[in-house]
Design a protein around this motif. Structure first.
Motif, mmCIF file in Angstrom:
data_model
loop_
_atom_site.group_PDB
_atom_site.id
_atom_site.type_symbol
_atom_site.label_atom_id
_atom_site.label_comp_id
_atom_site.label_asym_id
_atom_site.label_seq_id
_atom_site.Cartn_x
_atom_site.Cartn_y
_atom_site.Cartn_z
ATOM 1 N N LEU A 228 0.826 -1.213 0.000
ATOM 2 C CA LEU A 228 0.000 0.000 0.000
ATOM 3 C C LEU A 228 0.857 1.258 0.000
ATOM 4 C CD1 LEU A 228 -2.682 1.532 0.313
ATOM 5 C CD2 LEU A 228 -2.550 1.084 2.777
ATOM 6 N N GLY A 229 1.959 1.243 0.759
ATOM 7 C CA GLY A 229 2.801 2.431 0.849
ATOM 8 C C GLY A 229 2.007 3.638 1.309
ATOM 9 N N PHE A 230 2.233 4.778 0.653
ATOM 10 C CA PHE A 230 1.500 5.995 0.979
ATOM 11 C C PHE A 230 0.251 6.167 0.120
ATOM 12 C CE2 PHE A 230 5.390 8.420 2.850
ATOM 13 C CZ PHE A 230 5.246 7.691 4.028
ATOM 14 N N GLY A 231 -0.093 5.141 -0.665
ATOM 15 C CA GLY A 231 -1.351 5.144 -1.400
ATOM 16 C C GLY A 231 -1.317 5.743 -2.795
ATOM 17 N N PHE A 232 -0.142 6.173 -3.265
ATOM 18 C CA PHE A 232 -0.084 6.826 -4.577
ATOM 19 C C PHE A 232 -0.409 5.854 -5.715
ATOM 20 C CE2 PHE A 232 2.481 9.721 -1.991
ATOM 21 C CZ PHE A 232 1.901 10.927 -2.335
ATOM 22 N N THR A 233 0.076 4.620 -5.617
ATOM 23 C CA THR A 233 -0.233 3.626 -6.646
ATOM 24 C C THR A 233 -1.720 3.326 -6.656
ATOM 25 O OG1 THR A 233 1.964 2.625 -6.403
ATOM 26 C CG2 THR A 233 0.277 1.310 -7.492
ATOM 27 N N LEU A 234 -2.292 3.105 -5.484
ATOM 28 C CA LEU A 234 -3.722 2.818 -5.392
ATOM 29 C C LEU A 234 -4.551 3.967 -5.949
ATOM 30 C CD1 LEU A 234 -6.177 1.222 -4.454
ATOM 31 C CD2 LEU A 234 -5.826 2.145 -2.155
ATOM 32 N N ARG A 235 -4.204 5.192 -5.610
ATOM 33 C CA ARG A 235 -4.967 6.334 -6.111
ATOM 34 C C ARG A 235 -4.973 6.372 -7.631
ATOM 35 N NH1 ARG A 235 -3.036 12.431 -5.027
ATOM 36 N NH2 ARG A 235 -1.648 11.890 -6.767
ATOM 37 N N ARG A 236 -3.818 6.159 -8.250
ATOM 38 C CA ARG A 236 -3.752 6.214 -9.720
ATOM 39 C C ARG A 236 -4.495 5.040 -10.343
ATOM 40 N NH1 ARG A 236 -4.586 8.938 -13.682
ATOM 41 N NH2 ARG A 236 -3.176 8.937 -15.470
ATOM 42 N N VAL A 237 -4.422 3.862 -9.739
ATOM 43 C CA VAL A 237 -5.180 2.718 -10.252
ATOM 44 C C VAL A 237 -6.676 3.017 -10.212
ATOM 45 C CG1 VAL A 237 -5.884 0.338 -9.737
ATOM 46 C CG2 VAL A 237 -3.450 0.944 -9.770
#
Length: 203
Positions: free
Chosen positions: A50-59
Motif C-alpha cells: 500500500l505504501g502511501f497510497g499513490f499507486t492505489l490512487r492512480r489505479v
C-alpha cells in the motif's frame, strides 16, 4: 520503522534508510499507468504494497466503477497511517467501494483461486529485499511462476524497484512472454531516471 512529518510532507524510514516519501511518488503513478494500460471490462487488479497510497490512487483513477482492486499490505501500521495521517495526501482511498484491503502477505493471495488482469508489486526496495527477508521469494523462480499463474491470459505484472537488476529481468524473461525494463523518475521535475519498473506480460 518510523513515519516522520516535516512541513506537511511524510517520510517513512526503516533502520534509518528512507524507503518512501510524499515528495517523490511519480514512479508509483507510472507503475499504475503501465499496469492499467489495456485492462478489460470489469477488471480485477491486485496491488502488493500500500505504501502511501499513490499507486492505489492512480489505479482507481484508471479503472471503471465495476473494477475490483485488492490491496495486500503486510504491515498493519502502514494501513493505520493511511487512515490516520495520510488522508489529506490521497483522500479516503481505503473507503472506495472497489477496494479490498488484505492485511497480510501478498504471496498468500497469489496462491489463491483468484485470477487478476493486472498485478502491481511494490513490496520492497528491489529484488534484494530491505523491508522483509521473506519478500525475496517473490523474486525467485518459484515466486515468478506463482505470479504468472495468478494472472489471466494476457495479464500483466509490474514490479517496482529502486534500481535496475539485469539478473532479475532475465529471470522474468524465462517465464513471461514479454519483459520490458522501464526507467522511471522519482518526481516529474527530476533530471534523472532513478527507479526501474519491470513489466512482464503473460501469453
Amino acid at each position: 520503522m518510523v513515519l516522520h512529518e516535516h512541513d506537511g510532507q511524510h517520510f517513512l524510514t526503516i533502520g534509518g534508510v528512507q524507503l518512501m516519501s510524499t515528495t517523490a511518488a511519480a514512479s508509483e503513478q507510472t507503475m499504475a499507468e503501465l499496469a492499467c494500460a489495456s485492462l478489460p471490462p470489469k477488471p480485477r487488479v491486485l496491488i502488493g504494497g500500500l505504501g502511501f497510497g499513490f499507486t492505489l490512487r492512480r489505479v482507481l483513477e484508471l479503472t471503471p466503477p465495476d473494477a475490483t482492486v485488492e490491496v495486500a499490505e503486510l504491515l498493519p501500521e502502514v494501513v493505520a497511517w493511511n487512515r490516520e495521517f495520510l488522508q489529506h495526501v490521497n483522500g479516503r482511498l481505503l473507503d472506495d467501494p472497489r477496494v479490498r484491503i488484505h492485511q497480510g502477505d501478498v504471496h498468500e493471495l497469489l496462491g489463491g483461486k483468484s485470477r487478476y488482469h493486472a498485478i502491481l508489486l511494490d513490496v520492497d526496495n528491489s529484488p534484494d529485499p530491505l523491508v522483509q527477508s521473506g519478500n525475496a521469494r517473490l523474486y525467485h523462480r518459484g515466486g515468478i511462476t506463482r505470479i504468472r499463474e495468478a494472472l489471466h491470459p494476457k495479464g500483466r505484472v509490474v514490479f517496482w524497484s529502486a534500481n535496475r537488476d539485469e539478473q532479475f529481468a532475465r529471470s522474468l524473461d524465462r517465464v513471461f512472454k514479454r519483459v520490458e525494463c522501464v526507467s522511471a523518475k522519482a518526481y516529474p521535475q527530476a533530471k534523472r531516471f532513478t527507479h526501474t519498473l519491470f513489466v512482464a506480460d503473460r501469453d
